[in-house]
Each structure stands twice: as structure tokens, then as C-alpha cells.
Design a protein around this motif. Structure first.
Motif, PDB file in Angstrom:
ATOM      1  N   ASP A  23       0.856  -1.188   0.000  1.00 35.21           N
ATOM      2  CA  ASP A  23       0.000   0.000   0.000  1.00 35.21           C
ATOM      3  C   ASP A  23       0.891   1.237   0.000  1.00 35.21           C
ATOM      4  O   ASP A  23       2.113   1.122  -0.192  1.00 35.21           O
ATOM      5  N   ALA A  24       0.301   2.406   0.216  1.00 32.40           N
ATOM      6  CA  ALA A  24       1.098   3.627   0.084  1.00 32.40           C
ATOM      7  C   ALA A  24       2.291   3.616   1.039  1.00 32.40           C
ATOM      8  O   ALA A  24       3.390   4.071   0.692  1.00 32.40           O
ATOM      9  N   ALA A  25       2.102   3.068   2.245  1.00 37.55           N
ATOM     10  CA  ALA A  25       3.185   3.105   3.235  1.00 37.55           C
ATOM     11  C   ALA A  25       4.363   2.244   2.798  1.00 37.55           C
ATOM     12  O   ALA A  25       5.531   2.652   2.926  1.00 37.55           O
ATOM     13  N   THR A  26       4.082   1.060   2.276  1.00 38.45           N
ATOM     14  CA  THR A  26       5.188   0.183   1.883  1.00 38.45           C
ATOM     15  C   THR A  26       5.885   0.739   0.634  1.00 38.45           C
ATOM     16  O   THR A  26       7.106   0.639   0.496  1.00 38.45           O
ATOM     17  N   ALA A  27       5.102   1.337  -0.269  1.00 39.60           N
ATOM     18  CA  ALA A  27       5.703   1.936  -1.468  1.00 39.60           C
ATOM     19  C   ALA A  27       6.591   3.131  -1.096  1.00 39.60           C
ATOM     20  O   ALA A  27       7.623   3.382  -1.732  1.00 39.60           O
ATOM     21  N   GLU A  28       6.199   3.855  -0.054  1.00 35.82           N
ATOM     22  CA  GLU A  28       7.016   4.984   0.400  1.00 35.82           C
ATOM     23  C   GLU A  28       8.396   4.512   0.841  1.00 35.82           C
ATOM     24  O   GLU A  28       9.400   5.183   0.621  1.00 35.82           O
ATOM     25  N   ILE A  29       8.432   3.340   1.495  1.00 32.82           N
ATOM     26  CA  ILE A  29       9.735   2.824   1.942  1.00 32.82           C
ATOM     27  C   ILE A  29      10.614   2.581   0.717  1.00 32.82           C
ATOM     28  O   ILE A  29      11.790   2.972   0.685  1.00 32.82           O
ATOM     29  N   SER A  30      10.034   1.947  -0.303  1.00 35.14           N
ATOM     30  CA  SER A  30      10.802   1.617  -1.512  1.00 35.14           C
ATOM     31  C   SER A  30      11.424   2.858  -2.147  1.00 35.14           C
ATOM     32  O   SER A  30      12.612   2.894  -2.448  1.00 35.14           O
ATOM     33  N   ARG A  31      10.612   3.890  -2.337  1.00 38.45           N
ATOM     34  CA  ARG A  31      11.168   5.054  -3.053  1.00 38.45           C
ATOM     35  C   ARG A  31      12.095   5.861  -2.151  1.00 38.45           C
ATOM     36  O   ARG A  31      13.084   6.433  -2.604  1.00 38.45           O
ATOM     37  N   ALA A  32      11.804   5.886  -0.840  1.00 33.37           N
ATOM     38  CA  ALA A  32      12.661   6.653   0.070  1.00 33.37           C
ATOM     39  C   ALA A  32      14.041   5.995   0.175  1.00 33.37           C
ATOM     40  O   ALA A  32      15.061   6.688   0.246  1.00 33.37           O
ATOM     41  N   GLN A  33      14.063   4.666   0.195  1.00 29.79           N
ATOM     42  CA  GLN A  33      15.358   3.989   0.269  1.00 29.79           C
ATOM     43  C   GLN A  33      16.196   4.294  -0.972  1.00 29.79           C
ATOM     44  O   GLN A  33      17.379   4.606  -0.871  1.00 29.79           O
ATOM     45  N   LEU A  34      15.579   4.201  -2.152  1.00 28.41           N
ATOM     46  CA  LEU A  34      16.339   4.470  -3.385  1.00 28.41           C
ATOM     47  C   LEU A  34      16.901   5.889  -3.365  1.00 28.41           C
ATOM     48  O   LEU A  34      18.072   6.127  -3.678  1.00 28.41           O
ATOM     49  N   TRP A  35      16.044   6.824  -3.000  1.00 26.71           N
ATOM     50  CA  TRP A  35      16.460   8.237  -2.964  1.00 26.71           C
ATOM     51  C   TRP A  35      17.668   8.391  -2.048  1.00 26.71           C
ATOM     52  O   TRP A  35      18.662   9.037  -2.398  1.00 26.71           O
ATOM     53  N   GLN A  36      17.586   7.763  -0.866  1.00 26.64           N
ATOM     54  CA  GLN A  36      18.662   7.929   0.111  1.00 26.64           C
ATOM     55  C   GLN A  36      19.927   7.197  -0.321  1.00 26.64           C
ATOM     56  O   GLN A  36      21.037   7.738  -0.227  1.00 26.64           O
ATOM     57  N   TRP A  37      19.792   5.969  -0.786  1.00 27.54           N
ATOM     58  CA  TRP A  37      20.965   5.178  -1.162  1.00 27.54           C
ATOM     59  C   TRP A  37      21.768   5.871  -2.274  1.00 27.54           C
ATOM     60  O   TRP A  37      22.985   5.810  -2.297  1.00 27.54           O
ATOM     61  N   ILE A  38      21.042   6.528  -3.193  1.00 27.00           N
ATOM     62  CA  ILE A  38      21.733   7.216  -4.293  1.00 27.00           C
ATOM     63  C   ILE A  38      22.567   8.391  -3.755  1.00 27.00           C
ATOM     64  O   ILE A  38      23.684   8.635  -4.207  1.00 27.00           O
ATOM     65  N   ARG A  39      22.031   9.081  -2.764  1.00 25.02           N
ATOM     66  CA  ARG A  39      22.702  10.315  -2.310  1.00 25.02           C
ATOM     67  C   ARG A  39      23.647  10.128  -1.129  1.00 25.02           C
ATOM     68  O   ARG A  39      24.491  10.972  -0.878  1.00 25.02           O
ATOM     69  N   HIS A  40      23.481   9.058  -0.404  1.00 27.39           N
ATOM     70  CA  HIS A  40      24.269   8.882   0.822  1.00 27.39           C
ATOM     71  C   HIS A  40      25.557   8.122   0.505  1.00 27.39           C
ATOM     72  O   HIS A  40      25.519   7.121  -0.212  1.00 27.39           O
ATOM     73  N   PRO A  41      26.699   8.568   1.082  1.00 34.43           N
ATOM     74  CA  PRO A  41      27.956   7.850   0.786  1.00 34.43           C
ATOM     75  C   PRO A  41      27.903   6.368   1.187  1.00 34.43           C
ATOM     76  O   PRO A  41      28.609   5.549   0.613  1.00 34.43           O
ATOM     77  N   GLU A  42      27.050   6.029   2.153  1.00 35.19           N
ATOM     78  CA  GLU A  42      26.959   4.614   2.560  1.00 35.19           C
ATOM     79  C   GLU A  42      25.949   3.817   1.728  1.00 35.19           C
ATOM     80  O   GLU A  42      25.691   2.649   2.026  1.00 35.19           O
ATOM     81  N   GLY A  43      25.424   4.447   0.705  1.00 34.22           N
ATOM     82  CA  GLY A  43      24.493   3.726  -0.182  1.00 34.22           C
ATOM     83  C   GLY A  43      25.271   2.840  -1.143  1.00 34.22           C
ATOM     84  O   GLY A  43      25.274   3.047  -2.360  1.00 34.22           O
TER      85      GLY A  43
END
Ligand SMILES: CC(=O)SCCNC(=O)CCNC(=O)[C@H](O)C(C)(C)COP(=O)(O)OP(=O)(O)OC[C@H]1O[C@@H](n2cnc3c(N)ncnc32)[C@H](O)[C@@H]1OP(=O)(O)O
Ligand SMILES: O=CC(=O)O
Length: 525
Positions: free
Chosen positions: A440-460
């Protein structure tokens, strides 16, 4: 369409005259005029809080409310209908599913206008018709092809989850501004069904989603006080369960219960949104591993659920557990048994920890959860169980970053599930089965938030040493799109995949982190 309420316009198609009566619209106008501006200020406070986190600040237990945490007090007595909530089924306000949920054997049904409903005008309005008919007992549904759906008796106790504070209802305007979506959902249900529910002692009951602070709980409490008077209900008739599904709310559980004291029906662990909130709030800090490895046994999740139980029981309130994402798997008994085993295990942990009930996503799981709670919980609830009283949960416990790795499979899954979910949402479906899991919307939010963060964070960085970059994201995305196109063939466009990909891409590529994907998506819904 102009209405009799001065300054109010209905922009959605279809008249829905039985729901949008002059009196009901008048009530919505009063709610918006009294509380609309305050909602905006609370949203502003959320942004300011985020700024502090981005600058390295951390949430903590508040000094100014220490007295509330220290003093002995309890919430008001629960109504009879909410004493035993061992199994709550959740689902969208779709007519057939509502009848199935009410007939499912669950104690309660959380009818969701939030994460499980795509807020098309039609879904929102028909959802209100369905809620009204469910309360009247007149709800029925004829499936094309013959099957008839009707209520078998009284059914599960209805608890309505209105949309969160961040959302607006663009199809109703007051003085040229869209109404607050949560006030629309709450207001229409209360107006049409509140007195009837109160007369039978079975409501009106609500779940309050995505609260970030006790000030937001105070907002809702004030909405309740005003609304009860407006529709002629005694103060304290409305009962609301607050979802603890943001990391900041976890630090204010006592305060949230205190604010809603006479209207409180406890707290619930909204685990999926909680993980999303953790990523969102601390996106500038450490990264979380693959979504599938962040479970309720991760120390920070365990600390949060135990603190919820401890706090609720101290205050005489129920602590409801959360949603295991597994759903029944047709045609594969071994996989189905494995899914059931996971749900059973999750519910056993909740019941043994002291939760007073739990959520299931599917009628096929009601009995599993019921069996567990019947076995572990002989009484109506476990509120009297003060086992956790001495347990100390610190800020460090709540904030402890989970360990684990990021894998290519995790990136792939986030892209695939995220795009599929957004496409379904744009087509008007707010909860969908993907890879045999409820999304649902909550689980999909996790998916896109992780991608966004992993791309920008040095530990991604993936377990194989590759840094997740926009280029790598794009390459994997193209491969996943090939699979999706192969699966959907000529229906790809009709299923709104091109728009879903554009929206998803925008969420990932834009350096500005979008607060909620449903906010961005609403523009093109
Ligand atoms: C993170 C959170 O916020 S959790 C809370 C919000 N999320 C939810 O509420 C999700 C609830 N679950 C669902 O929406 C659904 O179970 C889905 C979308 C995941 C799967 O639904 P389906 O693909 O229809 O499942 P399936 O085909 O197995 O359904 C079998 C029957 O059960 C019904 N059913 C399935 N889930 C539910 C439900 N939650 N409530 C009522 N009926 C349901 C179906 O309508 C179908 O009925 P029928 O046989 O009369 O036609
Ligand atoms: O709303 C529930 C959640 O788990 O998120």
C-alpha cells in the motif's frame, strides 16, 4: 458546481447528493473555517522539525511535558465495543471488500481512506456511501456474474481511518482553496453515521494516521469536541486510536494519549509508515539495509513496539499491533503455509509481548491471528498486564540504526514494486498484492525513500561494493521495465505505467525529497 454554502464549490464529477447534502457541506465548511489554518500551521511545524533533523538535531523526550510522563493518570474507560480488539482486519472502502471485512469474523474493521485507498473522487465519495450503508445495515453488492454480498449479522466494529493531515481534497473548494482531506473524510462519516453509531454504542470510532506530535493529537481532540457538539453527541463519544507511525510520535506517546484522554482508544504500531518516517526524517544520516530485512525484531522496531505497550498499559489504553505483509498464496500450498507461518510468528510475538490485538490484511488471516490471541490472551485484552512497567526504553534504543546490507536484489525490488504500486494507485487501487505481499502507500514509500537515500548517501553501497548512483538506478530500472512490459504487453499504457514511471523517476531523481508520494501523485490522479 456551486453549493448553497457561500464560497464552496464541488469540482468533482457526479453529484453524490445523498452524501453532499447542504447540511453535510455546511458542517464541512465549519470544520474547515475553524481548523483549516491550524492544520497548515502544524504542517509548517513538521517542516521546521525536519530542518532541525537535517542540521543534525535528534528527537528526544520533551522537557516541557515531563510532568505528563511522570504523573499518574489514565485515559477514559473504553466503550464495551472496543474492549476486545484481538483481530482487526484492514482494507479499502471498496463496497465488496467492506462487506467481506465486516463478515470476516474479525472483531473490528479498519476502513481505510488513507494508505489502502487511492483518493480518486469516485473512491472517496463511494467510500462514504459504503460507510453510510454499512452503518445502516443496508449495504449489499451484486458481483457481475451473479455472486451477492450482504452483511451476516452485526459484523465487525467499524473504525474509520481518514486521510492524513498532509492531504487536501481538491474536488471541494472553499473560497478557492481545497478542503483538508482528513476533515472531509472524518466530517462526512461523522455527520451521516455518528449519531446512529452512538445510539448502538458501536461508534463513531476512528484511527488517526501519520501524527507527528502531541500538538497534532490536540488538534484532533479539538476537532472532536467541536464536532460532537455540532452533531449532538455527548463529549467523549468519539474514540480514536492513534497510529504511532512516525519516529517523532514515538517520543510523545504519553502526551498523545493525554491530549486525547477522553477520546482515546489507545495506540497502534503502524510499522510500515514508521520505517518510512525513520528513513525520511534521518535521510541525511545512516542508511537502512534492504527493505525485506527491516523487520519487527530489529532492535529499534522492537524498542518502539515495547514502548507502545508499556505506555498504553500504564495509561489504561489498548496497544494494538501492526500488519504483517504476507497474504494467502493461491495454488502453492508450500508457499502458502510459509506465508501463514510468518504471520503466525509475528502475531505470537505481539501477543506474548502484551499487545491487546493485531491487524490482518486479508480475511484468510483472521483465524490465524484469532487462534494466536485466543491462546495467549484469555481476557478481552491485556491492559491490566503491567509486566513492562520497569522497562527502560531510551532515545538511543528508538534511534538505533538497524544492521544489514543493501543488495542489487533489494534495489531491483524497490524499483519494481514502487513502479507497479504507483501505476495501480493511479488506476484507483490503493492496496495491491505484489509478489504475494500486501503493498500500500506506506510500503511503497519505503521503496522510493530507500532508493532516494541510497543514491545520495555515501553509505548507499551495495554488498558487492558498487555505489548506487543515478546511472546504476537507471540501468536496473530499464531492466525491470522490460520485465513489466513483457508481463503487461499492450495493456502497459492503459495501466498508466508511463505516467507511473515518470512520477517515480521524478521522486527518485529530484534532490528535493518529496514529503509523500501521494502528494505528488494527487496532481495527476
Ligand atoms: C501499512 C498499512 O497501512 S496496512 C493497512 C492498509 N492496507 C490494507 O488495508 C490492505 C488490505 N488488504 C488488501 O487490500 C487486499 O488483501 C490485497 C489488495 C492485498 C489483496 O487483495 P486480493 O488480490 O483481492 O486478494 P484475494 O484475491 O486473495 O482475495 C480473496 C477474497 O478476499 C477478499 N479480500 C482480500 N483482502 C481483503 C480485505 N483486506 N478486506 C476484505 N476483503 C478482502 C477479496 O475481495 C476476495 O473476495 P471474493 O472472494 O469475495 O471476491
Ligand atoms: O498504517 C500502518 C503501517 O504499518 O504503516
Amino acid at each position: 458546481m456551486d453549493t448553497k454554502v457561500v464560497g464552496m464549490r464541488i469540482k468533482g464529477e457526479g453529484s453524490y447528493k445523498e452524501i453532499l447534502t447542504d447540511e453535510a457541506l455546511g458542517f464541512l465548511e465549519q470544520l474547515e473555517r475553524r481548523f483549516g489554518q491550524r492544520r497548515k500551521e502544524l504542517l509548517e511545524a513538521r517542516l521546521n522539525r525536519q530542518k532541525r533533523f537535517d542540521e543534525g538535531g535528534s528527537p528526544g523526550f520533551l522537557d516541557e511535558t515531563e510532568h505528563i510522563r511522570k504523573l499518574a493518570w489514565t485515559v477514559d474507560e473504553l466503550p464495551e465495543a472496543l474492549k476486545d480488539r484481538r483481530v482487526e482486519i484492514t482494507g479499502p472502502v471498496d463496497r465488496k471488500m467492506m462487506i467481506n471485512a465486516l463478515n470476516s469474523g474479525a472483531n473490528c474493521f479498519m476502513a481505510c481512506l488513507e494508505d489502502a485507498t487511492s483518493p480518486t473522487w469516485q473512491n472517496v465519495m463511494e467510500g462514504q456511501v459504503n460507510l453510510r450503508d454499512a452503518v445502516n445495515g443496508s449495504i449489499h453488492y451484486s458481483q457481475p456474474g451473479g455472486k451477492e454480498y450482504r452483511l451476516n449479522g452485526e459484523g465487525a466494529v467499524l473504525i474509520v481511518r481518514p486521510r492524513g493531515m498532509h492531504l487536501v481534497e481538491k474536488h471541494i473548494e472553499l473560497d478557492g482553496e481545497p478542503l483538508s482531506a482528513g476533515l472531509v473524510d472524518f466530517g462526512l462519516h461523522l455527520f451521516h453515521s455518528g449519531p446512529k453509531l452512538a445510539a448502538t454504542g458501536r461508534g463513531p470510532f476512528f484511527y488517526l494516521p501519520k501524527l507527528e506530535s502531541h500538538q497534532e493529537a490536540r488538534f484532533w481532540n479539538d476537532v472532536f469536541i467541536f464536532s460532537q457538539k455540532a452533531v449532538g453527541l455527548p463529549r467523549g463519544t468519539i474514540k480514536a486510536t492513534v497510529l504511532i507511525e512516525t519516529i517523532t510520535a514515538a517520543f510523545e506517546m504519553d502526551e498523545i494519549l493525554y491530549e486525547l484522554k477522553e477520546h482515546s482508544a489507545g495506540l497502534n504500531c503502524g510499522r510500515w509508515d514508521y520505517i518510512f518516517s525513520y528513513i525520511k526524517k534521518f535521510r541525511a544520516r545512516g542508511v537502512l539495509p534492504d527493505r525485506s530485512t527491516v523487520t519487527m525484531t530489529a532492535p529499534f522496531m522492537r524498542a518502539y513496539s515495547l514502548l507502545t505497550i508499556k505506555t498504553c498499559h500504564r495509561r489504561g489504553a489498548p496497544a494494538i499491533g501492526g500488519m504483517a505483509a504476507q497474504i494467502p498464496i493461491k495454488g502453492d500450498p508450500a508457499k502458502n503455509e510459509e506465508a501463514f507461518r510468518k504471520v503466525r510468528q509475528d502475531k505470537e510475538r505481539e501477543a506474548r509481548d502484551g499487545h491487546d490485538g493485531t491487524w490482518v490484511a486479508h480475511p484468510g488471516l483472521v483465524q490465524v491471528a484469532k487462534d494466536v490471541f485466543d491462546g495467549e490472551m484469555p481476557g478481552d485484552n491485556q491492559i491490566g498486564d503491567k509486566r513492562l512497567t520497569g522497562l527502560q526504553i531510551t532515545a538511543e534504543d528508538l534511534l538505533q540504526l538497524p544492521e544489514g546490507t543493501i543488495t542489487e536484489a533489494g534495489v531491483r525490488l524497490n524499483i519494481n514494486v514502487g513502479i507497479r504500486y504507483v501505476a495501480a494507485w493511479l488506476k484507483g487501487q490503493g492496496a495491491v498484492p505484489i509478489n504475494h505481499l500486501m503493498e500500500d502507500a506506506a510500503t511503497a514509500e519505503i521503496s522510493r525513500a530507500q532508493l532516494w537515500q541510497w543514491i545520495r548517501h555515501p553509505e548507499g553501497v551495495l554488498a558487492d561494493g558498487r555505489k548506487l548512483t543515478l546511472e546504476l538506478y537507471e540501468a536496473i530500472k530499464q531492466e525491470e521495465l522490460t520485465r513489466i512490459k513483457d508481463e503487461f504487453g499492450t495493456a502497459y499504457e492503459e495501466k498508466r505505467f508511463p505516467e507511473a514511471v515518470a512520477l517515480f523517476d521524478d521522486l527518485i531523481r529530484n534532490d528535493r525529497f518529496e514529503e509523500f508520494l501521494t502528494l505528488k501523485g494527487y496532481d495527476i490522479l
